[in-house]
Scaffold this motif. Structure first.
Motif, PDB file in Angstrom:
ATOM      1  N   LYS A 106      17.290  21.904 -31.719  1.00 39.02           N
ATOM      2  CA  LYS A 106      17.277  20.441 -31.611  1.00 39.02           C
ATOM      3  C   LYS A 106      15.951  19.871 -32.101  1.00 39.02           C
ATOM      4  O   LYS A 106      15.913  18.853 -32.784  1.00 39.02           O
ATOM      5  CB  LYS A 106      17.531  20.012 -30.163  1.00 39.02           C
ATOM      6  CG  LYS A 106      18.949  20.178 -29.726  1.00 39.02           C
ATOM      7  CD  LYS A 106      19.135  19.711 -28.295  1.00 39.02           C
ATOM      8  CE  LYS A 106      20.550  19.945 -27.828  1.00 39.02           C
ATOM      9  NZ  LYS A 106      20.732  19.528 -26.436  1.00 39.02           N
ATOM     10  N   THR A 107      14.863  20.547 -31.761  1.00 44.75           N
ATOM     11  CA  THR A 107      13.538  20.087 -32.200  1.00 44.75           C
ATOM     12  C   THR A 107      13.442  20.126 -33.718  1.00 44.75           C
ATOM     13  O   THR A 107      12.946  19.188 -34.337  1.00 44.75           O
ATOM     14  CB  THR A 107      12.442  20.955 -31.569  1.00 44.75           C
ATOM     15  OG1 THR A 107      12.566  20.915 -30.148  1.00 44.75           O
ATOM     16  CG2 THR A 107      11.065  20.478 -31.975  1.00 44.75           C
ATOM     17  N   ARG A 108      13.931  21.198 -34.313  1.00 48.41           N
ATOM     18  CA  ARG A 108      13.898  21.302 -35.779  1.00 48.41           C
ATOM     19  C   ARG A 108      14.705  20.181 -36.428  1.00 48.41           C
ATOM     20  O   ARG A 108      14.281  19.587 -37.414  1.00 48.41           O
ATOM     21  CB  ARG A 108      14.434  22.657 -36.237  1.00 48.41           C
ATOM     22  CG  ARG A 108      13.472  23.769 -36.023  1.00 48.41           C
ATOM     23  CD  ARG A 108      14.007  25.049 -36.583  1.00 48.41           C
ATOM     24  NE  ARG A 108      13.112  26.137 -36.247  1.00 48.41           N
ATOM     25  CZ  ARG A 108      13.448  27.407 -36.274  1.00 48.41           C
ATOM     26  NH1 ARG A 108      14.670  27.758 -36.639  1.00 48.41           N
ATOM     27  NH2 ARG A 108      12.582  28.331 -35.955  1.00 48.41           N
ATOM     28  N   ARG A 109      15.890  19.912 -35.879  1.00 46.13           N
ATOM     29  CA  ARG A 109      16.714  18.837 -36.435  1.00 46.13           C
ATOM     30  C   ARG A 109      16.007  17.493 -36.323  1.00 46.13           C
ATOM     31  O   ARG A 109      16.061  16.673 -37.246  1.00 46.13           O
ATOM     32  CB  ARG A 109      18.071  18.792 -35.748  1.00 46.13           C
ATOM     33  CG  ARG A 109      19.010  19.877 -36.234  1.00 46.13           C
ATOM     34  CD  ARG A 109      20.381  19.648 -35.680  1.00 46.13           C
ATOM     35  NE  ARG A 109      20.364  19.829 -34.227  1.00 46.13           N
ATOM     36  CZ  ARG A 109      21.071  20.740 -33.582  1.00 46.13           C
ATOM     37  NH1 ARG A 109      21.880  21.520 -34.226  1.00 46.13           N
ATOM     38  NH2 ARG A 109      20.981  20.843 -32.277  1.00 46.13           N
TER      39      ARG A 109
ATOM     40  N   SER B  75      12.830  12.986 -43.100  1.00 44.96           N
ATOM     41  CA  SER B  75      13.765  12.343 -44.025  1.00 44.96           C
ATOM     42  C   SER B  75      13.639  10.832 -43.978  1.00 44.96           C
ATOM     43  O   SER B  75      13.639  10.159 -45.014  1.00 44.96           O
ATOM     44  CB  SER B  75      15.205  12.748 -43.693  1.00 44.96           C
ATOM     45  OG  SER B  75      15.373  14.127 -43.823  1.00 44.96           O
ATOM     46  N   ILE B  76      13.523  10.281 -42.789  1.00 41.77           N
ATOM     47  CA  ILE B  76      13.377   8.828 -42.645  1.00 41.77           C
ATOM     48  C   ILE B  76      12.070   8.360 -43.267  1.00 41.77           C
ATOM     49  O   ILE B  76      12.044   7.366 -44.004  1.00 41.77           O
ATOM     50  CB  ILE B  76      13.480   8.417 -41.157  1.00 41.77           C
ATOM     51  CG1 ILE B  76      14.926   8.618 -40.673  1.00 41.77           C
ATOM     52  CG2 ILE B  76      13.042   6.976 -40.954  1.00 41.77           C
ATOM     53  CD1 ILE B  76      15.110   8.446 -39.186  1.00 41.77           C
ATOM     54  N   VAL B  77      10.989   9.058 -43.017  1.00 42.07           N
ATOM     55  CA  VAL B  77       9.695   8.689 -43.600  1.00 42.07           C
ATOM     56  C   VAL B  77       9.769   8.769 -45.116  1.00 42.07           C
ATOM     57  O   VAL B  77       9.295   7.874 -45.829  1.00 42.07           O
ATOM     58  CB  VAL B  77       8.563   9.593 -43.046  1.00 42.07           C
ATOM     59  CG1 VAL B  77       7.278   9.426 -43.841  1.00 42.07           C
ATOM     60  CG2 VAL B  77       8.326   9.279 -41.574  1.00 42.07           C
ATOM     61  N   PHE B  78      10.391   9.815 -45.656  1.00 40.58           N
ATOM     62  CA  PHE B  78      10.527   9.961 -47.104  1.00 40.58           C
ATOM     63  C   PHE B  78      11.345   8.818 -47.699  1.00 40.58           C
ATOM     64  O   PHE B  78      10.976   8.245 -48.729  1.00 40.58           O
ATOM     65  CB  PHE B  78      11.179  11.315 -47.438  1.00 40.58           C
ATOM     66  CG  PHE B  78      11.438  11.495 -48.900  1.00 40.58           C
ATOM     67  CD1 PHE B  78      10.405  11.809 -49.767  1.00 40.58           C
ATOM     68  CD2 PHE B  78      12.714  11.324 -49.423  1.00 40.58           C
ATOM     69  CE1 PHE B  78      10.631  11.965 -51.124  1.00 40.58           C
ATOM     70  CE2 PHE B  78      12.950  11.477 -50.776  1.00 40.58           C
ATOM     71  CZ  PHE B  78      11.909  11.797 -51.628  1.00 40.58           C
TER      72      PHE B  78
END
Length: 168
Positions: free
Chosen positions: A18-21, A28-31
């Motif tokens: 869960k932490t990795r996800r 992804s959002i920052v990118f």
């Protein structure tokens, strides 16, 4: 005598997944936000109501813009190799004054069905590497737009000379 015991399933593996996800989602959002910011900054559109070009020229240049004309305007639309529709405006700039021009800046306004500005773009024509436009002469131009507002009424836009630069 053998003793058997069982190890309860570890909660650690589930929480690590869960932490990795969450980390991947956050990156992804920052990118995506960074890509959106860079794309918006690269379009260099002038929003309606802003007057950037008038500040960069003196009273002689502002007065001279009335001597510069835009004639023989044609609009064409075509699809590029990425299957995007590109709108091209071509025409002729004429220098009706008595000074040579090193560059000309156009502001192109696209209107919607309510006759309100749907999009305003400013483009510089010619410039340093090209020859100047002498008095009484004309020069062909062409500007392309990869995106025009979907609310554009598909009529010829208003093209204004907003800046000129004299040759030294």
């Amino acid at each position: 005598m053998s003793t058997s015991f069982s190890i309860p399933p570890s909660q650690n593996h589930e929480s690590t997944g869960k932490t990795r996800r969450l980390v991947v989602l956050a990156f992804s959002i920052v990118f995506l936000l960074l890509a959106l910011f860079l794309w918006r900054a690269s379009t260099k559109r002038i929003q309606p109501g802003t007057t950037r070009s008038q500040d960069a020229q003196g009273p002689d240049e502002r007065a001279y813009t009335s001597n510069v004309g835009v004639d023989h305007v044609e609009i064409s639309r075509a699809e590029n190799f990425l299957h995007q529709e590109v709108t091209t405006i071509s025409g002729e700039i004429s220098n009706g004054g008595n000074r040579s021009l090193a560059s000309v800046e156009l502001t192109i306004e696209f209107f919607d069905d309510l006759n309100q500005i749907a999009q305003r773009e400013t483009r510089s024509l010619f410039g340093a590497p090209g020859p100047p436009i002498p008095p009484g002469d004309h020069r062909e131009f062409e500007v392309s737009f990869e995106h025009i507002s979907s609310s554009w009424n598909m009529r010829q836009p208003v093209i204004k000379i907003t800046k000129v630069q004299f040759t030294p």
